[in-house]
Design a protein around this motif. Structure first.
Motif, short mmCIF file in Angstrom:
data_model
loop_
_atom_site.label_atom_id
_atom_site.label_comp_id
_atom_site.label_asym_id
_atom_site.label_seq_id
_atom_site.Cartn_x
_atom_site.Cartn_y
_atom_site.Cartn_z
N GLY A 1 -0.21 -4.00 -4.78
CA GLY A 1 -0.59 -4.86 -3.64
C GLY A 1 -0.76 -6.28 -4.17
N SER A 2 -0.84 -6.65 -5.28
CA SER A 2 -0.87 -8.08 -5.89
C SER A 2 0.59 -8.86 -5.64
CB SER A 2 -1.02 -8.05 -7.34
OG SER A 2 -0.01 -7.47 -8.01
N GLU A 3 0.47 -9.87 -5.67
CA GLU A 3 1.84 -10.70 -5.50
C GLU A 3 2.71 -10.41 -6.61
OE1 GLU A 3 3.31 -15.51 -5.52
OE2 GLU A 3 1.16 -15.00 -4.98
N LEU B 1 8.76 -5.02 -7.10
CA LEU B 1 9.00 -4.03 -6.28
C LEU B 1 10.33 -4.48 -5.58
CD1 LEU B 1 8.15 -1.00 -6.03
CD2 LEU B 1 7.09 -1.52 -3.90
N GLN B 2 10.45 -5.62 -4.94
CA GLN B 2 11.54 -6.37 -4.62
C GLN B 2 12.77 -6.39 -5.38
OE1 GLN B 2 9.86 -10.12 -3.23
NE2 GLN B 2 9.56 -9.36 -1.00
N ASP B 3 12.47 -6.44 -6.74
CA ASP B 3 13.55 -6.67 -7.67
C ASP B 3 14.19 -5.27 -8.06
OD1 ASP B 3 13.18 -9.32 -7.71
OD2 ASP B 3 12.18 -9.13 -9.53
N ALA C 1 7.87 7.38 -2.22
CA ALA C 1 7.23 7.21 -0.87
C ALA C 1 6.01 6.24 -0.90
CB ALA C 1 7.15 8.80 -0.68
N ASN C 2 5.17 6.58 -1.92
CA ASN C 2 3.83 5.87 -2.13
C ASN C 2 4.05 4.06 -2.12
OD1 ASN C 2 2.24 7.89 -1.60
ND2 ASN C 2 2.04 8.37 -3.79
N GLU C 3 5.22 3.95 -3.00
CA GLU C 3 5.57 2.52 -3.14
C GLU C 3 5.86 1.93 -1.97
OE1 GLU C 3 6.79 2.37 -8.01
OE2 GLU C 3 8.53 2.99 -6.37
N ALA C 4 6.79 2.54 -1.06
CA ALA C 4 7.15 2.18 0.08
C ALA C 4 6.18 1.95 1.07
CB ALA C 4 8.27 2.90 0.70
N LYS C 5 5.11 2.91 1.11
CA LYS C 5 4.08 2.95 2.11
C LYS C 5 3.16 1.32 1.64
CE LYS C 5 0.77 5.49 1.37
NZ LYS C 5 -0.46 5.57 1.14
N ASP C 6 3.19 1.46 0.27
CA ASP C 6 2.02 0.17 -0.37
C ASP C 6 2.81 -1.09 0.02
OD1 ASP C 6 -0.12 2.08 -0.93
OD2 ASP C 6 0.55 2.38 -2.88
N PHE C 7 4.00 -0.92 -0.33
CA PHE C 7 4.93 -2.22 -0.03
C PHE C 7 4.76 -2.96 1.59
CE2 PHE C 7 8.67 -4.74 0.94
CZ PHE C 7 8.60 -5.58 -0.14
#
Length: 58
Positions: free
Chosen positions: A28-30, A36-38, A46-52
């Motif tokens: 969740g940090s900047e 994650l965008q890179d 799935a968890n990364e997508a949800k948290d993003f």
């Protein structure tokens, strides 16, 4: 003697892996959002997508 080499190598790998996890930015940090965008979206969990969506889009 061979057993000690294998055990030592496994221990070294485990310590190295733990060290890498400790260097990861907080979810969740900047910096986490930028990393994650890179990363290819095909490699997201799935968890990364949800948290993003929760922390980086809203």
């Amino acid at each position: 003697m061979q057993v000690f080499k294998k055990t030592g190598l496994a221990l070294t790998a485990a310590i190295f892996s733990i060290g890498l996890m400790a260097c990861s930015p907080e979810v969740g940090s900047e910096k986490w959002c930028e990393q994650l965008q890179d990363k290819s979206k095909a490699d997201w969990t799935a968890n990364e997508a949800k948290d993003f969506a929760k922390h980086c889009l809203l």
